[in-house]
Scaffold this active site. Structure first.
Site, PDB file in Angstrom:
ATOM      1  N   GLY A   1       0.821  -1.207   0.000  1.00 17.17           N
ATOM      2  CA  GLY A   1       0.000   0.000   0.000  1.00 17.17           C
ATOM      3  C   GLY A   1       0.853   1.253   0.000  1.00 17.17           C
ATOM      4  N   ASN A   2       0.235   2.376   0.281  1.00 20.28           N
ATOM      5  CA  ASN A   2       0.988   3.627   0.346  1.00 20.28           C
ATOM      6  C   ASN A   2       0.445   4.470   1.498  1.00 20.28           C
ATOM      7  OD1 ASN A   2      -1.117   5.584  -0.706  1.00 20.28           O
ATOM      8  ND2 ASN A   2      -1.066   4.066  -2.357  1.00 20.28           N
ATOM      9  N   ARG A   3       1.112   5.583   1.759  1.00 20.06           N
ATOM     10  CA  ARG A   3       0.815   6.346   2.962  1.00 20.06           C
ATOM     11  C   ARG A   3      -0.223   7.453   2.756  1.00 20.06           C
ATOM     12  NH1 ARG A   3       5.778   8.832   4.243  1.00 20.06           N
ATOM     13  NH2 ARG A   3       4.606   9.815   5.916  1.00 20.06           N
ATOM     14  N   SER A   4      -0.927   7.420   1.638  1.00 18.08           N
ATOM     15  CA  SER A   4      -1.932   8.471   1.426  1.00 18.08           C
ATOM     16  C   SER A   4      -3.033   8.371   2.484  1.00 18.08           C
ATOM     17  CB  SER A   4      -2.551   8.324   0.034  1.00 18.08           C
ATOM     18  OG  SER A   4      -3.599   9.241  -0.107  1.00 18.08           O
TER      19      SER A   4
END
Ligand code: C5P
Length: 401
Positions: A201-204
């Site tokens: 995933g990503n940190r958005s």
């Protein structure tokens, strides 16, 4: 905004505490003006703690600062919840025998009324005439709804829900320049599962996208917000009345939801951080280090570029806004990346921001540069994600009016 919340003497006064709280959490300076009757239903300390300001109720307090008119003159918005039959009658006649009456008469701010009373009182010709007078004069009515009243009876007269009052209040005070537009916003970050318990995933945080959806709705747009994996708190904190929220997780789910909503949308704002790759296969059981050993090889395959596909299928007049979050530190090189991306994605505008370990993601502030399809800078925005959202909407939609 400086908001006066007038609370009058009905049992629904206890729900007014929620209205005050939501307006304070949305960043507004809230001043409660309560009638004596209201203070029989809800305590002054509660209202002072929630509003973070002194509660005003007495016409003869603060005379030196001419409070009976000052509160109204300073207000950007007045919300009266609940508004009893008696209060509606007083306001319609223009009586000023208490602090709330004076405050309303001394103000030219939008006035939002949330009536609450028994059905017979609401339907009485006197109340009907008073309401008509107030509406003709520009007051905005929210509710009443129909439902269970205080006693065993039910019918029209129940105060509108807190979220609806807040939405109506903020909408009444803001510009309605996006009324009639359908806007799709995507927010958050997609996750690609590796096994039942892990994902890439990503940190958005989704905060900027949620702020855009909220700002567009407050300006009158019909908004669909497709959210991928954002904290419940981000949605709840923002308060999103008037926005249809669709929850997704993976890129393929986002693609399906975005394609569906884009068909109807006049404007598509792709603020979501989309995973570029997903694992070629998803393990059905938890991947174990005991069986994998010291190295684990993952094979990833490309995800579809949702935005590029949407712009390729654009309808006449549709407007597309892409986002680019880049770690490039040199401003010229960053702009070059943005220009290339705007062209590659086929968007009308690209919102460019720098991200890093402590920049862009998860924070409440943002700094962006907006490019047009030709790569020219159309503007910058720097501030809270709420203020950046409004500025982005001004830049990308404002000039299409
Ligand atoms: O290519 P990049 O991820 O930098 O592009 C960012 C923009 O493209 C964002 O607006 C994002 O929502 C969108 N995007 C997309 N589908 C992808 C990757 C990004 O729609 N697979």
């Amino acid at each position: 905004m400086n908001i006066v919340v007038g609370i009058t003497g009905g049992i629904a006064a206890y729900k007014a505490v929620g209205v005050v709280r939501a307006l304070v959490l949305a960043g507004h300076d809230v001043h409660v003006v309560a009638t004596d009757a209201a203070l029989r239903f809800v305590g002054r300390p509660t209202l002072e703690a929630i509003s973070r300001n002194p509660v005003h109720s007495d016409l003869y307090e603060g005379v030196a600062e001419v409070r009976h008119v000052a509160l109204g003159q300073r207000a950007d918005l007045i919300v009266i919840a609940p508004a009893t039959a008696h209060t509606l009658a007083k306001l319609a006649t223009g009586l000023a025998d208490d602090l709330l009456g004076n405050t309303v008469l001394a103000s030219s701010a939008p006035l939002v009324l949330a009536p609450a009373m028994h059905t017979e009182m609401w339907q009485h010709p006197a109340t009907v005439a008073n309401v008509r007078t107030l509406v003709e004069r520009g007051a905005q009515l929210v509710g009443p709804g129909s439902g269970q009243l205080t006693g065993s009876d039910s019918g029209p007269g129940r105060m509108a829900e807190v979220d609806d009052i807040v939405a109506a209040a903020l909408a009444a005070a803001g510009p309605r320049d996006l009324a009639g537009r359908r806007i799709l916003v995507t927010a958050g970050g997609t996750r690609e599962p590796l096994d039942p318990v892990r994902f890439i995933g990503n940190r958005s945080s989704g905060k900027q996208g949620v702020a855009l959806a909220r700002a567009a709705a407050l300006r009158g747009a019909a908004v669909t917000l497709v959210v991928a994996n954002i904290d419940d708190g981000v949605l709840a904190d923002e308060g999103l009345p008037g926005v249809e929220v669709v929850h997704v997780s993976t890129t393929l789910e986002l693609q399906e939801a975005a394609q569906h909503a884009a068909g109807e949308a006049d404007v598509v704002i792709m603020a979501a951080a989309v995973a570029d790759y997903h694992p070629e296969s998803v393990a059905q059981e938890k991947i174990k280090k005991e069986t994998q050993g010291d190295e684990l090889e993952l094979r990833l395959v490309r995800n579809p570029d949702i935005l590029k596909e949407l712009t390729a299928a654009r309808r006449e007049g549709q407007l597309f806004v892409g986002f680019a979050a880049e770690t490039e530190r040199d401003r010229d090189a960053l702009l070059e990346l943005g220009r290339a991306k705007a062209a590659r994605k086929g968007v009308d505008y690209l919102v460019l921001n720098r991200v890093g370990w402590s920049e862009g993601f998860a924070t409440d502030r943002n700094a962006v540069t907006v490019l047009n399809a030709g790569g020219d800078i159309v503007g910058d925005a720097d501030g809270t994600k709420t203020s950046v959202a409004d500025r982005i909407l001004d830049l990308v939609i404002g000039d299409h009016d």
